[in-house]
Design a protein around this motif. Structure first.
Motif, PDB file in Angstrom:
ATOM      1  N   ASP A 346     -45.823 -47.626  76.208  1.00  0.00           N
ATOM      2  CA  ASP A 346     -47.288 -47.833  76.049  1.00  0.00           C
ATOM      3  C   ASP A 346     -48.200 -46.672  75.362  1.00  0.00           C
ATOM      4  N   ASN A 347     -49.263 -47.026  74.962  1.00  0.00           N
ATOM      5  CA  ASN A 347     -50.221 -45.854  74.397  1.00  0.00           C
ATOM      6  C   ASN A 347     -49.532 -44.923  73.226  1.00  0.00           C
ATOM      7  N   THR A 348     -48.721 -45.381  72.555  1.00  0.00           N
ATOM      8  CA  THR A 348     -48.069 -44.282  71.774  1.00  0.00           C
ATOM      9  C   THR A 348     -48.338 -44.417  70.123  1.00  0.00           C
ATOM     10  N   LEU A 349     -48.632 -45.473  69.549  1.00  0.00           N
ATOM     11  CA  LEU A 349     -48.978 -45.455  68.218  1.00  0.00           C
ATOM     12  C   LEU A 349     -50.426 -45.724  67.711  1.00  0.00           C
ATOM     13  N   ASP A 350     -50.610 -44.825  66.546  1.00  0.00           N
ATOM     14  CA  ASP A 350     -51.856 -44.637  65.918  1.00  0.00           C
ATOM     15  C   ASP A 350     -52.436 -46.085  65.448  1.00  0.00           C
TER      16      ASP A 350
END
Ligand SMILES: *[C@@H]1O[C@H](CO)[C@@H](O)[C@H](O)[C@H]1NC(C)=O
Ligand SMILES: *[C@@H]1O[C@H](CO)[C@@H](O)[C@H](O)[C@H]1NC(C)=O
Ligand SMILES: *[C@@H]1O[C@H](CO)[C@@H](O)[C@H](O)[C@H]1NC(C)=O
Length: 440
Positions: A346-350
């Motif tokens: 979760d909440n990792t890729l730009d």
């Protein structure tokens, strides 16, 4: 190694022993009922009318004979009735036991199907591959269990025969040439497939790859691929496929000197965004890592790599060795379908980009789960570049726009346009959008 055979698979054993007990009971009841039927049908049902005495009162000897025979028939019938009662009592007792067993079996395995959802009992390599296996050091705090099930797509259970074929190989030997079987299973929801203990066929005469960055725009040597499952047997064939009649997935993607070279460099219309425009919507250098879903031969990742952005490209090998081609360019391919949960936290890729793959061929529910999954892996402020989403005009405002609203992306750009070739008469539309995961 830990053998499955000495692993106590209680539920299955219990189930199958209950099942066989039930079978025996049922058999007993039926045998018993059947004998009662035979008994009553053929011998007990005495035809009295046939023996209606036609005797004259003066013939006392005949009268006696008749009385005697009637008496003996009566006593025989009495014995038969007694026997019938006895058998009925046995049947009743058996039925009661049967019902009790059935009740117990239902209570024990109410939510569970036979064989843990498999159609038949697992054996051999397949059984070893899918587990469960006892943890050698006992219960693990992380797993909160003392056994391990290797990961396996839920639908695998429905295609057990194909899976058995997939798992039929010599352990330690060469895997069969079955890329198409494997990919078909995977697309039917048997994703991930079980692991195997065999070596994939190696390309003959493999050469070291082209060095980076030249590799980004170089057609790799034919010796980098095993061509067994494909109609084309070399890259020259795939490159020239765009001149061939017939529809192929990503038909002109292998031609790195053709249309591929110009993609995403300039905005050719309001549906085509250019990479530099998109990167320009964020502070320089803050878009660093991302995913391209269904990225063909990896050109999006190549263009991003030239801008120091690392993009993982998910792709299937439909009609060609897309994964191998991407890897040969020095980019990272992942072989997962669009139904697969994205293998990122979760909440990792730009950034997540997807062109053509997400569209109205996907069932609405599957699509909505996929879009939520994209939202999940994007970091706050991360970008979802939806590139040429295809649908009918009637679906755009009734189905898809509300779906994107539900997921609650910020809309930075939203462009819908008719598909140029057949779009006018068929009301076919493309949607391109730049969506942002909210910061809070
Ligand atoms: C009556 O039948 C029995 C055998 O069922 C026989 O032994 C007996 O002699 C018979 N009596 C007469 C009067 O027929
Ligand atoms: C990419 O990174 C390298 C090394 O840090 C740098 O020299 C180059 O200018 C960067 N390229 C772009 C397009 O930012
Ligand atoms: C969708 O709705 C917008 C207004 O919200 C409208 O301008 C557009 O024409 C509609 N598109 C289609 C394909 O009906």
């Amino acid at each position: 190694m830990g053998s499955m055979d000495d692993y106590p698979r209680k539920p299955i054993q219990q189930q199958s022993s209950t099942k066989s007990k039930l079978k025996i009971l049922l058999l007993l009841v039926f045998t018993s009922l059947f004998s009662i039927y035979l008994f009553s049908g053929s011998s007990f049902n005495v035809d009295w009318s046939a023996h209606t005495p036609r005797i004259h009162l003066w013939d006392s000897e005949a009268l006696l004979r008749e009385l005697n025979s009637t008496q003996s028939r009566l006593s025989m019938s009495q014995a038969q009735v007694t026997e019938l009662y006895r058998r009925l009592a046995t049947s009743n007792a058996l039925l009661e036991t049967l019902l009790a067993e059935l009740g117990r079996a239902n209570r024990n395995n109410a939510p569970q199907e036979d064989l843990d959802g498999w159609l038949k009992e697992l054996t051999g390599e397949l059984k070893l591959a899918v587990g469960p296996h006892k943890l050698p050091l006992g219960e693990s705090a992380n797993i909160r269990s003392d056994e391990l099930y290797p990961t396996l797509g839920t639908a695998c259970r429905r295609f057990q025969d194909e899976l058995i074929r997939y798992m039929s190989y010599e352990v330690g030997g060469e895997c069969p040439s079955d890329d198409n079987l494997a990919q078909r299973l995977l697309l039917k929801g048997c994703e991930p497939l079980p692991r195997r203990r065999c070596h994939p066929k190696s390309p003959v005469g493999y050469a070291e790859p082209t060095t980076f960055p030249a590799s980004l725009w170089t057609i790799p040597p034919d010796t980098s691929v095993v061509w067994d499952p494909y109609t084309c047997k070399n890259y020259a064939c795939l490159v020239h496929r765009r001149h061939v009649r017939g529809s192929f997935d990503c038909k002109d993607c292998f031609d790195l000197d053709g249309r591929e070279k110009g993609r995403w460099l300039r905005s050719y219309g309001e549906l085509d965004y250019a990479i530099d425009e998109i990167l320009g919507t964020k502070s320089p250098g803050t878009i660093r890592i991302g995913l391209d879903i269904g990225g063909g031969t990896g050109t999006f990742a190549a263009r991003m790599r030239e801008r120091n952005v690392t993009i993982v490209t998910s792709t299937m090998n439909f009609d060609g060795p897309f994964n191998n081609f991407i890897a040969s360019r020095g980019l990272v391919p992942v072989h997962i379908s669009i139904a697969h949960r994205l293998p990122f936290f979760d909440n990792t890729l730009d950034m997540v980009h997807s062109m053509h793959v997400l569209s109205n061929w996907i069932p609405d529910v599957v699509l909505e789960f996929a879009l939520y999954d994209i939202y999940r892996v994007l970091r706050p402020g991360g970008l979802f570049w939806l590139d040429h989403f295809f649908c009918l005009g009637t679906q755009l405002n009734t189905t898809y726009a509300p779906m994107f609203d539900r997921i609650a992306f910020n809309k930075l750009r939203w462009n819908a346009g008719r598909k140029l070739d057949r779009g006018i008469e068929k009301n076919e539309w493309y949607l391109s959008a730049l969506l942002e995961k909210p910061m809070t």
